[in-house]
Scaffold this active site. Sequence first.
Site, PDB file in Angstrom:
ATOM      1  N   GLU A 274       1.244  -0.691   0.036  1.00 53.63           N
ATOM      2  CA  GLU A 274       0.191   0.155   0.086  1.00 53.63           C
ATOM      3  C   GLU A 274       0.852   1.354   0.406  1.00 53.63           C
ATOM      4  O   GLU A 274       0.981   2.405   0.892  1.00 53.63           O
ATOM      5  CB  GLU A 274      -0.822   0.251   1.429  1.00 53.63           C
ATOM      6  N   PRO A 275       1.740   0.588  -1.237  1.00 53.65           N
ATOM      7  CA  PRO A 275       2.568   2.669  -1.003  1.00 53.65           C
ATOM      8  C   PRO A 275       2.054   3.603  -1.349  1.00 53.65           C
ATOM      9  O   PRO A 275       0.687   3.870  -2.000  1.00 53.65           O
ATOM     10  CB  PRO A 275       3.807   2.270  -2.092  1.00 53.65           C
ATOM     11  N   GLY A 276       2.963   4.979  -0.774  1.00 52.71           N
ATOM     12  CA  GLY A 276       1.382   6.327  -0.890  1.00 52.71           C
ATOM     13  C   GLY A 276       2.716   7.184  -1.315  1.00 52.71           C
ATOM     14  O   GLY A 276       3.048   7.787  -2.822  1.00 52.71           O
ATOM     15  N   ARG A 277       3.019   7.732  -0.700  1.00 54.23           N
ATOM     16  CA  ARG A 277       4.287   8.799   0.281  1.00 54.23           C
ATOM     17  C   ARG A 277       5.634   8.694  -1.417  1.00 54.23           C
ATOM     18  O   ARG A 277       6.311   9.454  -1.716  1.00 54.23           O
ATOM     19  CB  ARG A 277       5.067   9.050   1.173  1.00 54.23           C
ATOM     20  N   ARG A 312       1.791  20.531   6.380  1.00 56.02           N
ATOM     21  CA  ARG A 312       3.185  19.184   6.979  1.00 56.02           C
ATOM     22  C   ARG A 312       3.977  19.352   7.815  1.00 56.02           C
ATOM     23  O   ARG A 312       3.972  19.375   9.061  1.00 56.02           O
ATOM     24  CB  ARG A 312       3.910  18.387   6.029  1.00 56.02           C
ATOM     25  N   TYR A 316       3.718  18.710  11.451  1.00 53.13           N
ATOM     26  CA  TYR A 316       4.098  18.166  11.890  1.00 53.13           C
ATOM     27  C   TYR A 316       6.085  18.019  12.122  1.00 53.13           C
ATOM     28  O   TYR A 316       6.958  17.470  12.179  1.00 53.13           O
ATOM     29  CB  TYR A 316       4.686  16.903  11.163  1.00 53.13           C
ATOM     30  N   CYS A 343      -2.949  33.087  10.003  1.00 52.99           N
ATOM     31  CA  CYS A 343      -3.495  34.558  10.966  1.00 52.99           C
ATOM     32  C   CYS A 343      -2.749  33.284  12.069  1.00 52.99           C
ATOM     33  O   CYS A 343      -4.343  32.798  13.129  1.00 52.99           O
ATOM     34  CB  CYS A 343      -4.590  34.512  11.771  1.00 52.99           C
ATOM     35  N   TYR A 371       0.518  14.496   0.811  1.00 52.27           N
ATOM     36  CA  TYR A 371      -0.158  14.427   1.797  1.00 52.27           C
ATOM     37  C   TYR A 371       0.277  16.173   1.657  1.00 52.27           C
ATOM     38  O   TYR A 371      -0.080  16.317   2.786  1.00 52.27           O
ATOM     39  CB  TYR A 371       0.800  14.247   2.658  1.00 52.27           C
TER      40      TYR A 371
HETATM   41  N1  LLP Z   1      -1.529   1.919   4.173  1.00 52.19           N
HETATM   42  C1  LLP Z   1      -2.177   2.193   5.624  1.00 52.19           C
HETATM   43  C2  LLP Z   1      -2.986   1.565   6.026  1.00 52.19           C
HETATM   44  C3  LLP Z   1      -1.919   3.760   5.720  1.00 52.19           C
HETATM   45  O1  LLP Z   1      -2.449   4.111   6.827  1.00 52.19           O
HETATM   46  C4  LLP Z   1      -1.003   4.972   4.699  1.00 52.19           C
HETATM   47  C5  LLP Z   1      -1.287   6.330   5.482  1.00 52.19           C
HETATM   48  C6  LLP Z   1      -0.655   4.124   4.110  1.00 52.19           C
HETATM   49  C7  LLP Z   1      -0.782   3.111   3.506  1.00 52.19           C
HETATM   50  C8  LLP Z   1       0.554   4.684   3.266  1.00 52.19           C
HETATM   51  O2  LLP Z   1       2.066   5.207   3.897  1.00 52.19           O
HETATM   52  P1  LLP Z   1       3.097   6.035   3.016  1.00 52.19           P
HETATM   53  O3  LLP Z   1       3.441   4.782   2.093  1.00 52.19           O
HETATM   54  O4  LLP Z   1       2.222   6.920   2.805  1.00 52.19           O
HETATM   55  O5  LLP Z   1       3.960   5.945   4.055  1.00 52.19           O
HETATM   56  N2  LLP Z   1       0.297  12.645   6.268  1.00 52.19           N
HETATM   57  C9  LLP Z   1       1.062  11.945   7.212  1.00 52.19           C
HETATM   58  C10 LLP Z   1       1.073  10.607   6.848  1.00 52.19           C
HETATM   59  C11 LLP Z   1       0.098   9.787   7.586  1.00 52.19           C
HETATM   60  C12 LLP Z   1       0.513   8.485   7.222  1.00 52.19           C
HETATM   61  C13 LLP Z   1      -1.236   7.563   7.511  1.00 52.19           C
HETATM   62  N3  LLP Z   1      -1.515   6.586   6.973  1.00 52.19           N
HETATM   63  C14 LLP Z   1       2.299  12.837   6.461  1.00 52.19           C
HETATM   64  O6  LLP Z   1       2.126  13.876   6.204  1.00 52.19           O
HETATM   65  O7  LLP Z   1       4.162  12.803   6.617  1.00 52.19           O
END
Ligand code: LLP
Length: 416
Positions: A274-277, A312, A316, A343, A371
Amino acid sequence: MEYSEHFAYRDGRLYCEDLPVSKLADDYGTPLYIYSRAAFEQAYRDYDDNLRLDHMICYSVKTNSNLAVLQLMASLGSGFDIVSGGELARVVEAGGDAGRVVYSGVGKRDDEIAYALDLGIYCFNVESEAELEAISRVAAAKGKAAPVAFRVNPDVDPHTHHHIATGLKTSKFGVPVDEALRLYEKAAHLEGIRVRGLDCHIGSQLTTLAPFEEMAEKIIPLAQELKSRYGIEFVDVGGGLGINYANDGAPNAGEYAKLLNRRFADLGLKLVLEPGRSIAGNSGVLAARVTYLKRTARDFAVVDAGMNDMIRPALYSAWMNIDVAERRPADEKKLFSVVGPICESGDKLGEDRELAVKAGDVLVQFSAGAYGFSMSSNYNSRPRAAEIMVDKDRAFVIRQRETVSDLWRGERLLEL
Ligand code: LLP
Protein backbone atom coordinates in the site's frame (compact mmCIF):
# COMPACT_ATOMS: atom_id res chain seq x y z
CA MET A 1 19.43 19.49 -3.79
CA GLU A 2 17.67 17.81 -6.69
CA TYR A 3 15.10 15.10 -6.37
CA SER A 4 14.69 13.39 -9.66
CA GLU A 5 15.36 13.82 -13.31
CA HIS A 6 11.76 15.00 -13.60
CA PHE A 7 12.33 18.10 -11.43
CA ALA A 8 15.77 19.39 -12.35
CA TYR A 9 17.53 22.72 -12.93
CA ARG A 10 18.77 23.56 -16.40
CA ASP A 11 20.81 26.75 -16.68
CA GLY A 12 19.47 27.89 -13.33
CA ARG A 13 15.79 27.32 -14.18
CA LEU A 14 13.79 24.59 -12.51
CA TYR A 15 11.91 22.37 -14.96
CA CYS A 16 9.16 19.89 -14.43
CA GLU A 17 9.88 17.50 -17.28
CA ASP A 18 10.19 19.88 -20.26
CA LEU A 19 8.38 22.90 -18.82
CA PRO A 20 9.92 25.67 -16.67
CA VAL A 21 8.19 25.91 -13.30
CA SER A 22 8.27 29.74 -13.36
CA LYS A 23 6.41 29.71 -16.69
CA LEU A 24 3.81 27.34 -15.25
CA ALA A 25 3.39 29.69 -12.30
CA ASP A 26 2.87 32.61 -14.71
CA ASP A 27 0.39 30.67 -16.82
CA TYR A 28 -1.67 28.99 -14.11
CA GLY A 29 -1.15 31.28 -11.10
CA THR A 30 0.06 30.44 -7.61
CA PRO A 31 -0.14 28.63 -5.26
CA LEU A 32 0.12 25.79 -7.73
CA TYR A 33 0.65 22.05 -7.33
CA ILE A 34 2.72 20.72 -10.22
CA TYR A 35 3.02 16.97 -10.82
CA SER A 36 5.13 15.00 -13.26
CA ARG A 37 3.41 12.13 -15.02
CA ALA A 38 6.75 10.45 -15.73
CA ALA A 39 7.72 10.66 -12.05
CA PHE A 40 4.50 8.94 -10.96
CA GLU A 41 4.97 6.24 -13.57
CA GLN A 42 8.58 5.63 -12.69
CA ALA A 43 7.82 5.44 -8.97
CA TYR A 44 5.12 2.83 -9.60
CA ARG A 45 7.41 0.81 -11.87
CA ASP A 46 10.23 0.92 -9.32
CA TYR A 47 8.00 -1.32 -7.22
CA ASP A 48 6.36 -3.33 -9.94
CA ASP A 49 9.52 -4.17 -11.91
CA ASN A 50 11.52 -5.19 -8.85
CA LEU A 51 9.01 -7.44 -7.10
CA ARG A 52 9.66 -11.06 -8.02
CA LEU A 53 6.61 -12.43 -6.20
CA ASP A 54 2.96 -12.57 -7.11
CA HIS A 55 1.90 -9.10 -5.97
CA MET A 56 -0.69 -6.35 -6.11
CA ILE A 57 0.35 -2.74 -5.55
CA CYS A 58 -2.51 -0.79 -4.00
CA TYR A 59 -1.64 2.90 -4.26
CA SER A 60 -2.70 4.63 -1.05
CA VAL A 61 -5.39 7.06 -2.14
CA LYS A 62 -5.12 9.40 0.85
CA THR A 63 -1.66 10.47 -0.27
CA ASN A 64 -2.86 12.27 -3.36
CA SER A 65 -6.40 11.54 -4.38
CA ASN A 66 -6.77 13.69 -7.49
CA LEU A 67 -8.84 11.79 -10.08
CA ALA A 68 -6.15 12.12 -12.74
CA VAL A 69 -3.56 10.64 -10.38
CA LEU A 70 -5.86 7.71 -9.63
CA GLN A 71 -6.59 7.30 -13.34
CA LEU A 72 -2.86 7.23 -14.09
CA MET A 73 -2.25 4.65 -11.36
CA ALA A 74 -5.13 2.49 -12.62
CA SER A 75 -3.73 2.66 -16.15
CA LEU A 76 -0.46 1.20 -14.82
CA GLY A 77 -2.39 -1.70 -13.29
CA SER A 78 -2.44 -0.40 -9.73
CA GLY A 79 -5.03 -1.33 -7.17
CA PHE A 80 -5.94 1.05 -4.35
CA ASP A 81 -5.74 1.32 -0.58
CA ILE A 82 -8.70 3.32 0.70
CA VAL A 83 -9.89 4.51 4.09
CA SER A 84 -13.35 5.87 3.35
CA GLY A 85 -16.39 5.55 1.13
CA GLY A 86 -15.38 8.87 -0.42
CA GLU A 87 -12.03 7.44 -1.49
CA LEU A 88 -13.78 4.41 -2.96
CA ALA A 89 -16.08 6.70 -4.95
CA ARG A 90 -13.01 8.53 -6.27
CA VAL A 91 -11.44 5.25 -7.40
CA VAL A 92 -14.61 4.33 -9.27
CA GLU A 93 -14.94 7.80 -10.79
CA ALA A 94 -11.34 7.61 -12.02
CA GLY A 95 -11.98 4.24 -13.71
CA GLY A 96 -10.18 2.13 -11.10
CA ASP A 97 -11.09 -1.50 -10.46
CA ALA A 98 -13.00 -1.99 -7.19
CA GLY A 99 -11.92 -5.63 -7.28
CA ARG A 100 -8.38 -4.39 -6.58
CA VAL A 101 -9.27 -2.25 -3.56
CA VAL A 102 -8.27 -2.89 0.05
CA TYR A 103 -10.17 -0.95 2.68
CA SER A 104 -8.37 0.05 5.89
CA GLY A 105 -9.37 2.36 8.74
CA VAL A 106 -10.62 2.04 12.30
CA GLY A 107 -14.03 3.65 11.83
CA LYS A 108 -15.81 2.13 8.84
CA ARG A 109 -19.53 2.95 9.00
CA ASP A 110 -22.32 0.58 8.00
CA ASP A 111 -23.13 2.58 4.87
CA GLU A 112 -19.48 2.55 3.80
CA ILE A 113 -19.24 -1.20 4.41
CA ALA A 114 -22.41 -1.75 2.38
CA TYR A 115 -21.10 0.40 -0.49
CA ALA A 116 -17.78 -1.49 -0.56
CA LEU A 117 -19.62 -4.83 -0.51
CA ASP A 118 -21.86 -3.78 -3.37
CA LEU A 119 -18.82 -2.85 -5.44
CA GLY A 120 -17.08 -6.13 -4.61
CA ILE A 121 -13.80 -4.87 -3.16
CA TYR A 122 -10.81 -7.19 -2.78
CA CYS A 123 -10.66 -7.09 1.00
CA PHE A 124 -11.65 -5.30 4.20
CA ASN A 125 -8.65 -4.74 6.46
CA VAL A 126 -10.41 -5.16 9.78
CA GLU A 127 -9.10 -3.17 12.74
CA SER A 128 -11.22 -4.44 15.66
CA GLU A 129 -13.59 -7.16 16.82
CA ALA A 130 -16.47 -4.70 16.83
CA GLU A 131 -15.78 -3.88 13.19
CA LEU A 132 -15.71 -7.59 12.32
CA GLU A 133 -19.17 -7.92 13.84
CA ALA A 134 -20.45 -4.90 11.93
CA ILE A 135 -19.13 -6.26 8.62
CA SER A 136 -20.66 -9.65 9.39
CA ARG A 137 -24.05 -8.08 10.13
CA VAL A 138 -24.08 -5.86 7.03
CA ALA A 139 -22.85 -8.63 4.72
CA ALA A 140 -25.22 -11.27 6.09
CA ALA A 141 -28.18 -8.92 5.57
CA LYS A 142 -27.18 -8.70 1.92
CA GLY A 143 -26.62 -12.45 1.63
CA LYS A 144 -22.94 -11.79 0.85
CA ALA A 145 -19.64 -12.99 2.27
CA ALA A 146 -17.25 -10.12 2.97
CA PRO A 147 -13.56 -10.85 2.31
CA VAL A 148 -11.55 -9.89 5.39
CA ALA A 149 -8.01 -9.64 6.69
CA PHE A 150 -7.14 -8.48 10.18
CA ARG A 151 -4.73 -5.62 10.45
CA VAL A 152 -2.37 -6.93 13.09
CA ASN A 153 -0.21 -4.67 15.10
CA PRO A 154 3.26 -6.17 15.28
CA ASP A 155 4.49 -3.62 17.86
CA VAL A 156 7.44 -2.49 15.78
CA ASP A 157 8.93 0.94 16.41
CA PRO A 158 9.27 2.53 12.98
CA HIS A 159 11.46 5.41 14.32
CA THR A 160 9.35 8.03 12.65
CA HIS A 161 7.32 11.05 13.80
CA HIS A 162 4.90 9.98 16.57
CA HIS A 163 1.89 11.24 14.59
CA ILE A 164 2.58 8.73 11.82
CA ALA A 165 3.85 5.73 13.79
CA THR A 166 0.95 3.33 13.62
CA GLY A 167 2.33 -0.10 14.53
CA LEU A 168 3.08 0.44 18.22
CA LYS A 169 1.13 -1.40 20.91
CA THR A 170 -0.39 1.86 22.14
CA SER A 171 -1.66 2.94 18.72
CA LYS A 172 -5.37 2.99 17.83
CA PHE A 173 -4.69 0.92 14.72
CA GLY A 174 -4.96 -2.81 14.21
CA VAL A 175 -5.39 -5.69 16.64
CA PRO A 176 -2.59 -7.04 18.87
CA VAL A 177 -0.65 -9.90 17.29
CA ASP A 178 -1.40 -12.17 20.24
CA GLU A 179 -5.16 -11.75 19.77
CA ALA A 180 -5.05 -12.49 16.07
CA LEU A 181 -5.58 -16.26 16.23
CA ARG A 182 -8.65 -15.94 18.41
CA LEU A 183 -10.13 -13.31 16.08
CA TYR A 184 -9.43 -15.36 12.95
CA GLU A 185 -11.08 -18.38 14.57
CA LYS A 186 -14.11 -16.26 15.36
CA ALA A 187 -14.17 -14.77 11.85
CA ALA A 188 -13.92 -18.18 10.22
CA HIS A 189 -17.22 -19.16 11.79
CA LEU A 190 -19.05 -15.90 11.45
CA GLU A 191 -21.91 -15.45 9.03
CA GLY A 192 -21.18 -13.12 6.13
CA ILE A 193 -17.39 -13.37 6.52
CA ARG A 194 -14.75 -14.98 4.34
CA VAL A 195 -11.22 -14.96 5.76
CA ARG A 196 -8.95 -13.95 2.91
CA GLY A 197 -5.64 -12.50 4.14
CA LEU A 198 -3.42 -10.91 6.76
CA ASP A 199 -2.66 -7.20 6.90
CA CYS A 200 -0.31 -4.85 8.69
CA HIS A 201 1.08 -1.33 8.35
CA ILE A 202 3.67 -0.08 10.80
CA GLY A 203 3.99 3.60 9.99
CA SER A 204 5.00 6.13 7.42
CA GLN A 205 8.19 7.87 6.25
CA LEU A 206 10.42 4.96 7.30
CA THR A 207 13.95 5.83 6.24
CA THR A 208 15.61 2.51 7.06
CA LEU A 209 14.64 -1.03 6.17
CA ALA A 210 15.22 -2.44 9.66
CA PRO A 211 11.60 -1.96 10.87
CA PHE A 212 10.36 -3.77 7.75
CA GLU A 213 12.69 -6.69 8.51
CA GLU A 214 11.31 -6.80 12.03
CA MET A 215 7.74 -6.62 10.77
CA ALA A 216 8.40 -9.51 8.35
CA GLU A 217 9.92 -11.57 11.12
CA LYS A 218 6.84 -11.08 13.28
CA ILE A 219 4.11 -11.63 10.72
CA ILE A 220 5.49 -14.45 8.57
CA PRO A 221 5.00 -17.19 11.19
CA LEU A 222 1.45 -15.94 11.73
CA ALA A 223 0.82 -15.88 7.98
CA GLN A 224 2.03 -19.50 7.74
CA GLU A 225 -0.29 -20.53 10.52
CA LEU A 226 -3.26 -18.74 8.93
CA LYS A 227 -2.48 -20.24 5.56
CA SER A 228 -2.62 -23.75 6.91
CA ARG A 229 -5.66 -23.15 9.12
CA TYR A 230 -7.84 -20.99 6.89
CA GLY A 231 -6.21 -21.01 3.47
CA ILE A 232 -5.52 -17.29 3.37
CA GLU A 233 -4.42 -15.98 -0.04
CA PHE A 234 -2.38 -12.89 0.69
CA VAL A 235 -0.25 -10.86 3.09
CA ASP A 236 -0.60 -7.09 2.94
CA VAL A 237 2.51 -5.31 4.23
CA GLY A 238 0.98 -1.82 4.11
CA GLY A 239 2.86 1.26 2.98
CA GLY A 240 5.41 3.33 4.81
CA LEU A 241 8.57 3.46 2.70
CA GLY A 242 10.05 6.93 3.23
CA ILE A 243 11.40 9.41 0.72
CA ASN A 244 14.26 11.89 0.74
CA TYR A 245 12.95 15.26 1.85
CA ALA A 246 16.50 16.23 2.70
CA ASN A 247 19.34 13.76 2.55
CA ASP A 248 17.44 11.32 4.75
CA GLY A 249 19.13 8.32 3.15
CA ALA A 250 15.78 6.66 2.49
CA PRO A 251 16.09 3.34 0.65
CA ASN A 252 14.44 3.20 -2.74
CA ALA A 253 11.59 0.94 -3.80
CA GLY A 254 13.99 -1.46 -5.52
CA GLU A 255 15.91 -2.03 -2.28
CA TYR A 256 12.68 -2.51 -0.36
CA ALA A 257 11.41 -4.92 -3.03
CA LYS A 258 14.57 -7.01 -2.60
CA LEU A 259 13.84 -7.35 1.10
CA LEU A 260 10.29 -8.46 0.34
CA ASN A 261 11.44 -10.90 -2.35
CA ARG A 262 13.89 -12.46 0.10
CA ARG A 263 11.62 -12.58 3.14
CA PHE A 264 8.35 -13.63 1.51
CA ALA A 265 9.63 -15.94 -1.24
CA ASP A 266 8.89 -19.20 0.58
CA LEU A 267 5.50 -18.25 1.93
CA GLY A 268 3.62 -18.90 -1.28
CA LEU A 269 1.12 -16.11 -0.73
CA LYS A 270 0.27 -13.07 -2.82
CA LEU A 271 1.92 -9.92 -1.52
CA VAL A 272 -0.15 -6.74 -1.30
CA LEU A 273 1.56 -3.36 -0.84
CA GLU A 274 0.00 0.00 0.00
CA PRO A 275 2.62 2.60 -0.94
CA GLY A 276 1.64 6.24 -0.93
CA ARG A 277 4.38 8.74 -0.20
CA SER A 278 7.04 6.77 -2.09
CA ILE A 279 4.93 7.05 -5.23
CA ALA A 280 3.52 10.57 -4.99
CA GLY A 281 5.95 12.48 -2.73
CA ASN A 282 8.71 13.35 -5.15
CA SER A 283 6.33 13.38 -8.10
CA GLY A 284 5.07 16.85 -7.21
CA VAL A 285 6.08 20.31 -6.02
CA LEU A 286 4.20 23.30 -4.69
CA ALA A 287 4.97 26.62 -6.37
CA ALA A 288 4.25 29.87 -4.53
CA ARG A 289 5.03 33.49 -5.27
CA VAL A 290 6.75 35.83 -2.82
CA THR A 291 4.29 38.56 -1.89
CA TYR A 292 6.58 40.56 0.41
CA LEU A 293 9.94 40.46 2.08
CA LYS A 294 9.69 41.57 5.68
CA ARG A 295 12.30 42.15 8.35
CA THR A 296 11.69 42.06 12.11
CA ALA A 297 14.08 40.22 14.40
CA ARG A 298 14.51 37.91 11.44
CA ASP A 299 13.95 37.94 7.70
CA PHE A 300 10.69 36.66 6.33
CA ALA A 301 9.67 35.77 2.82
CA VAL A 302 5.88 35.97 2.88
CA VAL A 303 4.49 33.76 0.11
CA ASP A 304 1.01 33.18 -1.26
CA ALA A 305 0.82 29.54 -0.11
CA GLY A 306 -0.10 28.85 3.50
CA MET A 307 -0.70 26.03 5.90
CA ASN A 308 -4.12 25.57 4.33
CA ASP A 309 -2.31 24.54 1.12
CA MET A 310 0.47 22.52 2.77
CA ILE A 311 0.07 21.67 6.43
CA ARG A 312 3.01 19.27 6.92
CA PRO A 313 5.55 21.79 8.31
CA ALA A 314 2.94 23.24 10.70
CA LEU A 315 1.49 19.89 11.80
CA TYR A 316 4.57 17.67 12.01
CA SER A 317 7.41 20.21 11.97
CA ALA A 318 8.25 18.48 8.71
CA TRP A 319 11.31 19.78 6.85
CA MET A 320 10.71 20.16 3.13
CA ASN A 321 13.22 21.68 0.77
CA ILE A 322 12.51 25.17 -0.60
CA ASP A 323 14.35 26.76 -3.48
CA VAL A 324 13.85 29.43 -6.11
CA ALA A 325 12.37 28.54 -9.49
CA GLU A 326 14.92 30.82 -11.20
CA ARG A 327 18.46 31.11 -9.86
CA ARG A 328 20.27 34.42 -10.08
CA PRO A 329 23.83 33.50 -9.13
CA ALA A 330 24.91 37.12 -8.62
CA ASP A 331 22.37 37.73 -5.84
CA GLU A 332 23.44 37.36 -2.25
CA LYS A 333 21.77 34.67 -0.15
CA LYS A 334 20.22 35.37 3.25
CA LEU A 335 18.45 33.24 5.83
CA PHE A 336 14.68 33.50 5.48
CA SER A 337 11.68 32.08 7.21
CA VAL A 338 9.26 31.24 4.44
CA VAL A 339 5.79 31.92 5.80
CA GLY A 340 2.24 32.08 4.50
CA PRO A 341 -0.52 34.67 4.89
CA ILE A 342 -2.54 32.74 7.49
CA CYS A 343 -3.24 34.12 10.96
CA GLU A 344 -1.34 31.49 12.93
CA SER A 345 2.29 31.61 13.96
CA GLY A 346 2.60 27.98 12.90
CA ASP A 347 1.87 29.01 9.32
CA LYS A 348 5.23 28.35 7.72
CA LEU A 349 6.60 26.39 4.80
CA GLY A 350 10.12 26.41 6.16
CA GLU A 351 12.45 28.18 8.59
CA ASP A 352 16.03 29.38 8.21
CA ARG A 353 16.36 28.78 4.50
CA GLU A 354 19.30 30.24 2.66
CA LEU A 355 17.79 31.94 -0.35
CA ALA A 356 18.44 34.75 -2.79
CA VAL A 357 14.91 35.96 -3.25
CA LYS A 358 12.88 39.12 -3.78
CA ALA A 359 9.21 40.00 -3.96
CA GLY A 360 7.57 38.58 -7.07
CA ASP A 361 9.90 35.57 -7.31
CA VAL A 362 8.52 32.04 -7.47
CA LEU A 363 9.59 29.69 -4.68
CA VAL A 364 9.20 25.96 -4.90
CA GLN A 365 8.57 23.55 -2.08
CA PHE A 366 9.80 20.12 -3.11
CA SER A 367 8.43 16.66 -2.25
CA ALA A 368 4.93 18.10 -2.05
CA GLY A 369 3.15 15.48 -4.15
CA ALA A 370 2.18 13.41 -1.09
CA TYR A 371 -0.05 14.66 1.73
CA GLY A 372 -0.03 18.14 0.19
CA PHE A 373 -3.21 18.93 -1.69
CA SER A 374 -5.01 15.99 -0.08
CA MET A 375 -4.59 17.59 3.36
CA SER A 376 -5.39 21.11 2.18
CA SER A 377 -8.33 23.13 3.45
CA ASN A 378 -10.15 26.43 3.02
CA TYR A 379 -8.94 27.82 6.36
CA ASN A 380 -8.94 31.62 6.37
CA SER A 381 -11.39 31.38 3.46
CA ARG A 382 -8.67 30.70 0.97
CA PRO A 383 -9.75 28.99 -2.25
CA ARG A 384 -7.71 25.84 -2.72
CA ALA A 385 -4.83 25.78 -5.18
CA ALA A 386 -4.93 24.54 -8.76
CA GLU A 387 -3.25 21.24 -9.62
CA ILE A 388 -1.57 20.53 -12.94
CA MET A 389 -0.01 17.40 -14.40
CA VAL A 390 2.93 17.85 -16.74
CA ASP A 391 3.50 15.29 -19.47
CA LYS A 392 6.75 16.13 -21.31
CA ASP A 393 6.10 19.59 -22.80
CA ARG A 394 2.39 19.70 -22.09
CA ALA A 395 0.52 20.70 -18.95
CA PHE A 396 -2.99 19.64 -18.02
CA VAL A 397 -5.15 21.29 -15.40
CA ILE A 398 -6.29 18.36 -13.28
CA ARG A 399 -8.02 20.54 -10.71
CA GLN A 400 -9.13 24.08 -11.32
CA ARG A 401 -8.24 26.71 -8.80
CA GLU A 402 -11.24 27.22 -6.53
CA THR A 403 -13.09 30.50 -6.80
CA VAL A 404 -14.42 32.52 -3.88
CA SER A 405 -17.97 31.32 -4.55
CA ASP A 406 -16.71 27.74 -4.12
CA LEU A 407 -15.93 28.79 -0.56
CA TRP A 408 -19.57 28.91 0.46
CA ARG A 409 -20.93 26.19 -1.78
CA GLY A 410 -23.66 24.40 0.17
CA GLU A 411 -24.01 27.15 2.79
CA ARG A 412 -27.36 28.88 3.30
CA LEU A 413 -28.35 32.26 4.72
CA LEU A 414 -30.98 32.29 7.46
CA GLU A 415 -34.39 33.78 6.76
CA LEU A 416 -34.14 36.77 9.08
N1 LLP B 1 -1.70 2.05 4.39
C1 LLP B 1 -2.23 2.51 5.53
C2 LLP B 1 -3.15 1.66 6.28
C3 LLP B 1 -1.91 3.80 5.97
O1 LLP B 1 -2.43 4.25 7.11
C4 LLP B 1 -1.03 4.61 5.21
C5 LLP B 1 -0.70 5.97 5.64
C6 LLP B 1 -0.50 4.10 4.01
C7 LLP B 1 -0.85 2.80 3.65
C8 LLP B 1 0.42 4.85 3.14
O2 LLP B 1 1.63 5.09 3.79
P1 LLP B 1 2.86 5.76 3.04
O3 LLP B 1 3.37 4.78 2.00
O4 LLP B 1 2.40 7.02 2.41
O5 LLP B 1 3.84 5.99 4.11
N2 LLP B 1 -0.04 12.84 6.63
C9 LLP B 1 1.21 12.24 7.07
C10 LLP B 1 1.29 10.76 6.73
C11 LLP B 1 0.14 9.96 7.26
C12 LLP B 1 0.21 8.52 6.86
C13 LLP B 1 -1.08 7.85 7.14
N3 LLP B 1 -1.15 6.48 6.71
C14 LLP B 1 2.36 13.03 6.47
O6 LLP B 1 2.11 14.01 5.77
O7 LLP B 1 3.53 12.71 6.72
